[in-house]
Design an enzyme around this catalytic site. Structure first.
Site, short mmCIF file in Angstrom:
data_model
loop_
_atom_site.label_atom_id
_atom_site.label_comp_id
_atom_site.label_asym_id
_atom_site.label_seq_id
_atom_site.Cartn_x
_atom_site.Cartn_y
_atom_site.Cartn_z
N HIS A 6 65.69 -81.23 -52.56
CA HIS A 6 65.54 -80.47 -51.31
C HIS A 6 66.83 -79.72 -50.97
CE1 HIS A 6 61.70 -82.21 -50.61
NE2 HIS A 6 62.09 -83.35 -50.09
N ARG A 29 56.34 -72.79 -48.40
CA ARG A 29 55.16 -72.91 -47.55
C ARG A 29 55.47 -72.26 -46.20
NH1 ARG A 29 52.50 -78.81 -45.96
NH2 ARG A 29 50.39 -78.06 -45.40
N SER A 87 53.48 -80.52 -40.84
CA SER A 87 53.45 -81.56 -41.87
C SER A 87 54.70 -82.43 -41.80
CB SER A 87 53.35 -80.89 -43.25
OG SER A 87 53.26 -81.88 -44.26
N ARG A 126 48.62 -85.92 -46.40
CA ARG A 126 47.89 -86.03 -45.14
C ARG A 126 46.64 -85.15 -45.20
NH1 ARG A 126 47.86 -83.92 -39.82
NH2 ARG A 126 49.09 -82.14 -40.53
N LYS A 127 46.75 -83.86 -44.87
CA LYS A 127 45.58 -82.97 -44.92
C LYS A 127 45.65 -81.97 -46.06
CE LYS A 127 44.38 -82.92 -39.97
NZ LYS A 127 44.22 -82.03 -38.79
N GLY A 128 46.83 -81.42 -46.31
CA GLY A 128 46.99 -80.46 -47.39
C GLY A 128 46.22 -79.17 -47.19
#
Length: 293
Positions: free
Chosen positions: A110, A134, A142, A256-258
């Site tokens: 990162h 993103r 997120s 999580r959801k993506g």
């Protein structure tokens, strides 16, 4: 909006500030100093991301491509975690553990170009660097939920509310610093053939195309059937199952959801306006644009 209040983070042993940037406590000053002399191998593959922008997704894609191409027998769960990390239950930092890994190594980080190893920030010969980006609104949401899960799981101090987190994210005062400084620092290298830049939103829209692009970048020849198989295995639902069943605690908290556009469930109109304004200020003229839905 009022200036971001970091007092609750300053009193928390879960994070600390090094050279003006806040990091999780498992990123130590000694580890950051070691980056300057980290030895890069000619067949290393680095995946560079700001947190919560597709790190584990790309790791899954890369390891499956390498496996299909006969380059490795390792799965994503066999790979050493973020280069700059060292967890409490590990006797050695990851950059030391990586020295013992078989090639080709897949290195996750990162860090920014200023803090990453020179061999990643300025790759030579056959080193490959994949940068996944993103849109900042979905990244923020997120990252917020991940922080909630992480602190709850490890029984840390009460995490910030969404409003508190948003102020910190906007000001670049949450862990790993300013989102915009991170993505733009790497984006400056877009004309270097050692780098491949992919956007989370484009991967969601056409995953087989992304897999094909990554395979070509890594010089792994795969037929269309293999690409479709890898893409199917790397859909969010399939990847979530892999992460949920990981032997590493932090990986079980990742998925999580993506989805694209989840920011709409959290952002107020004012917050959306403020981040739009920050995007315009930071990204205008850079050639870097994001889809938000």
């Amino acid at each position: 909006m009022a200036e971001a209040d970091t007092s609750f983070l300053d009193d928390d042993d879960f994070t600390h500030v090094i050279n003006g940037i806040r990091y999780p406590r498992f990123v130590t000053e000694a580890n950051l100093e070691a980056m300057a002399t980290f030895d890069i191998r000619d067949d290393d593959i680095a995946i560079v991301t700001f947190p919560k922008t597709g790190t584990n997704w790309m790791l899954e894609i890369v390891t499956k491509i390498l496996s299909a191409g006969g380059r490795t027998d390792a799965s994503s769960d066999d790979m050493v975690g973020k280069l700059e990390f060292q967890y409490d239950d590990e006797p050695r930092p990851h950059h030391v553990m990586l020295q013992e890994c078989a090639s080709p190594r897949v290195i996750l980080t990162h860090l920014t170009p200023d803090t990453a190893p020179p061999g990643i920030a300025h790759p030579q010969n056959n080193v490959k660097v994949i940068v996944v980006m993103r849109n900042p609104k979905d990244t923020a949401v997120s990252y917020f939920h991940f922080g909630q899960k992480l602190r709850s799981h490890f029984a840390r101090k009460t995490p910030p509310s969404w409003d508190e987190f948003f102020q910190l994210f906007l000001a670049g005062k949450y862990t790993f610093g300013c989102y915009f400084d991170h993505v733009l620092g790497w984006w400056q290298k877009r004309d270097d053939p050692h780098f491949l830049f992919l956007k989370y939103e484009d991967m969601k829209q056409d995953l087989p195309k992304a897999v094909k692009t990554v395979a070509a970048f890594l010089q792994v020849k795969l037929d269309d059937a293999s690409i479709e198989t890898i893409a199917h295995a790397c859909t969010f639902s399939n990847m979530k199952s892999t992460l949920d069943n990981s032997r590493y605690e932090d990986r079980t908290l990742m998925a999580r959801k993506g989805i694209v556009g989840d920011w709409k469930t959290m952002f107020t109109e004012e917050q959306s306006r403020l981040l739009d304004s920050k995007c315009k200020k930071k990204l205008e003229g850079t050639g870097l644009q994001f889809n938000f839905e």
